[in-house]
Design an enzyme around this catalytic site. Structure first.
Site, PDB file in Angstrom:
ATOM      1  N   LYS A 146       0.687  -1.044 -10.016  1.00 19.69           N
ATOM      2  CA  LYS A 146      -0.364   0.003  -9.824  1.00 19.69           C
ATOM      3  C   LYS A 146      -0.527   0.666 -11.008  1.00 19.69           C
ATOM      4  O   LYS A 146       0.133   0.668 -12.064  1.00 19.69           O
ATOM      5  CB  LYS A 146       0.121   0.959  -8.864  1.00 19.69           C
ATOM      6  CG  LYS A 146       0.259   0.270  -7.234  1.00 19.69           C
ATOM      7  CD  LYS A 146      -1.188  -0.419  -6.832  1.00 19.69           C
ATOM      8  CE  LYS A 146      -1.194  -0.815  -5.285  1.00 19.69           C
ATOM      9  NZ  LYS A 146      -0.729  -2.298  -5.296  1.00 19.69           N
TER      10      LYS A 146
HETATM   11  C1  LIG Z   1      -4.364  -1.978  -0.484  1.00 22.81           C
HETATM   12  C2  LIG Z   1      -2.870  -1.716  -0.302  1.00 22.81           C
HETATM   13  N1  LIG Z   1      -2.277  -0.957   0.515  1.00 22.81           N
HETATM   14  C3  LIG Z   1      -1.253  -1.140   0.663  1.00 22.81           C
HETATM   15  C4  LIG Z   1      -0.277  -1.403  -0.394  1.00 22.81           C
HETATM   16  C5  LIG Z   1       1.052  -1.175  -0.106  1.00 22.81           C
HETATM   17  O1  LIG Z   1       1.787  -0.609  -1.289  1.00 22.81           O
HETATM   18  P1  LIG Z   1       3.461  -0.634  -1.451  1.00 22.81           P
HETATM   19  O2  LIG Z   1       3.807  -1.524  -2.162  1.00 22.81           O
HETATM   20  O3  LIG Z   1       3.478   0.731  -2.158  1.00 22.81           O
HETATM   21  O4  LIG Z   1       3.982  -0.009   0.051  1.00 22.81           O
HETATM   22  C6  LIG Z   1      -0.732  -2.111  -1.266  1.00 22.81           C
HETATM   23  C7  LIG Z   1       0.279  -2.602  -2.227  1.00 22.81           C
HETATM   24  O5  LIG Z   1      -0.030  -3.561  -2.957  1.00 22.81           O
HETATM   25  C8  LIG Z   1      -2.143  -2.616  -1.492  1.00 22.81           C
HETATM   26  O6  LIG Z   1      -2.794  -3.042  -2.426  1.00 22.81           O
END
Ligand SMILES: Cc1ncc(COP(=O)(O)O)c(C=O)c1O
Length: 374
Positions: free
Chosen positions: A182
């Site tokens: 990210k």
């Molecule tokens: C659009 C979206 N939502 C949720 C997530 C979930 O994030 P995390 O890995 O921090 O749980 C991601 C992660 O890649 C994402 O791209």
């Protein structure tokens, strides 16, 4: 030449910040979390932010805080990462998928209105995909008209604005990711941002077993804690928060660098098809991801990879067409035509601040060559 799909921007300042915490008494959630939470809330222009173990846990907490569970329906876009829909399942509720706009990949608000008029869901989770925001003013009007809560999946859009509005400013909750790839990262991590003070204490408890006092709050004194309701283990460590603080200070500079790379790609690629970038007053993309849309994607992707350019696809399959969702709910191809159109064609390209001019040249040359444009 080899160009990786992603290279993080963690430098000496982040390393020093982590080491400082490792030499201090508190490794788990403590003062660095509080410091980062204050800085993040200020940056977003919201009242509160709480760090979590991931964006997934933040989204889950948002649903729990709203009391969403069995018998409830929650609308999510068909084109997103699976976590957006999985949290609805984890909460015991049912996801309802809505198609996206063909040009941007964002949730289609006209299609959404047809769905919410008929089904009256408890909540809608818009996804600000690639770094562009769903129009939150229009979505807020729909939420007032049809009585649903909005939880923003802002995993891609920490730096975004649409018509001057940032994630978390209008909705109940906005959830962010600090996953390894990210825009700012702690390897794993997330945050939930919101304005209503009524949720603050409860969310803090729900992210830490449901305990009335955290380790930091109990430190140095003997005090009994209570558990008013069971919670989850969704807190972030002190050293993860410490490494996010210097990155937040550089966030605009890093976004501008990615924006310049996107401009360069778009100029160089001429006639290649892209998801559209919205050009509206007060609107800017976080430029988390940039993609091209190509026919015969599998072959093109293989050729680009073979030449040493790291690529990905966001997302290669609409969530309702993943095998579990197909099996459980009976979804089939053809039900989400615009999400499928993008998923079948998208290739996402290297996009990060340390991508050198030479590496950008190589990505551009490689893509053009493979597409027969040279
Ligand atoms: C659009 C979206 N939502 C949720 C997530 C979930 O994030 P995390 O890995 O921090 O749980 C991601 C992660 O890649 C994402 O791209």
């Amino acid at each position: 030449m080899k160009v990786p799909f992603y290279r993080h921007s963690v430098g000496e300042e982040e390393i020093r910040a982590v080491v400082e915490v490792l030499r201090s008494p508190f490794l788990t959630t403590a003062e660095k979390n509080e410091e980062f939470e204050t800085l993040l809330a200020d940056y977003l222009g919201v009242r509160y932010a709480l760090t979590t173990s991931s964006c997934t846990s933040a989204l889950h907490l948002a649903l729990l805080a709203l009391g969403i569970g069995e018998g409830d329906e929650v609308v999510v876009p068909a084109l997103t990462f699976m976590a957006t829909a999985n949290v609805v399942i984890h909460a015991g509720a049912t996801p309802i998928f809505v198609d996206v706009e063909g040009e941007t990949g964002l949730m289609d608000l006209n299609h959404l209105e047809d769905i919410v008029r008929k089904r009256r869901p408890r909540a809608v989770i818009p996804v600000h995909i690639y770094g562009q925001m769903v129009d939150m003013e229009v979505l807020m009007e729909l939420s007032e008209k049809y009585g649903f809560h909005i939880i923003e999946d802002a995993a891609h859009s920490l730096e975004s604005t649409r018509k001057g509005i940032r994630p978390g400013q209008l909705s109940r909750f906005a959830c962010f990711s600090f996953y390894a790839t990210k825009n700012i990262t702690s390897g794993e991590g997330g945050a939930i941002a919101f304005n209503d003070p009524a949720y603050y204490e409860r969310l803090k408890r729900l992210r830490l077993h449901g305990m009335s006092l955290s380790a930091k709050e109990r430190h140095g004194r003997f005090v009994k804690y209570d558990m008013p309701e069971p919670g989850w283990k969704y807190n972030m460590t002190n050293f993860q928060a410490a490494m996010l603080i210097p990155q937040l200070k550089r966030i605009e500079e890093m976004r501008d660098r990615r924006a310049a790379i996107v401009r360069r790609y778009r100029r160089a690629f001429g006639s290649i098809s892209f998801p559209r970038i919205i050009d509206e007053e007060g609107t800017r993309s976080a430029h988390h991801l940039t993609g091209i849309l190509v026919e015969d994607r599998e072959r093109i992707a293989l050729e680009i990879t073979r030449r040493g350019v790291g690529i990905s696809a966001h997302y290669p399959t609409p969530v309702p067409l993943l095998s579990w969702y197909r099996k459980t709910f009976g979804f089939q191809r053809g039900m989400f035509p615009r999400a499928e159109h993008i998923a079948d064609r998208i290739i996402t390209l290297p996009l990060y601040p340390s991508l050198t001019d030479g590496e950008q040249d190589y990505v551009i040359e490689t893509v053009k060559e493979v597409l027969g444009m040279m």
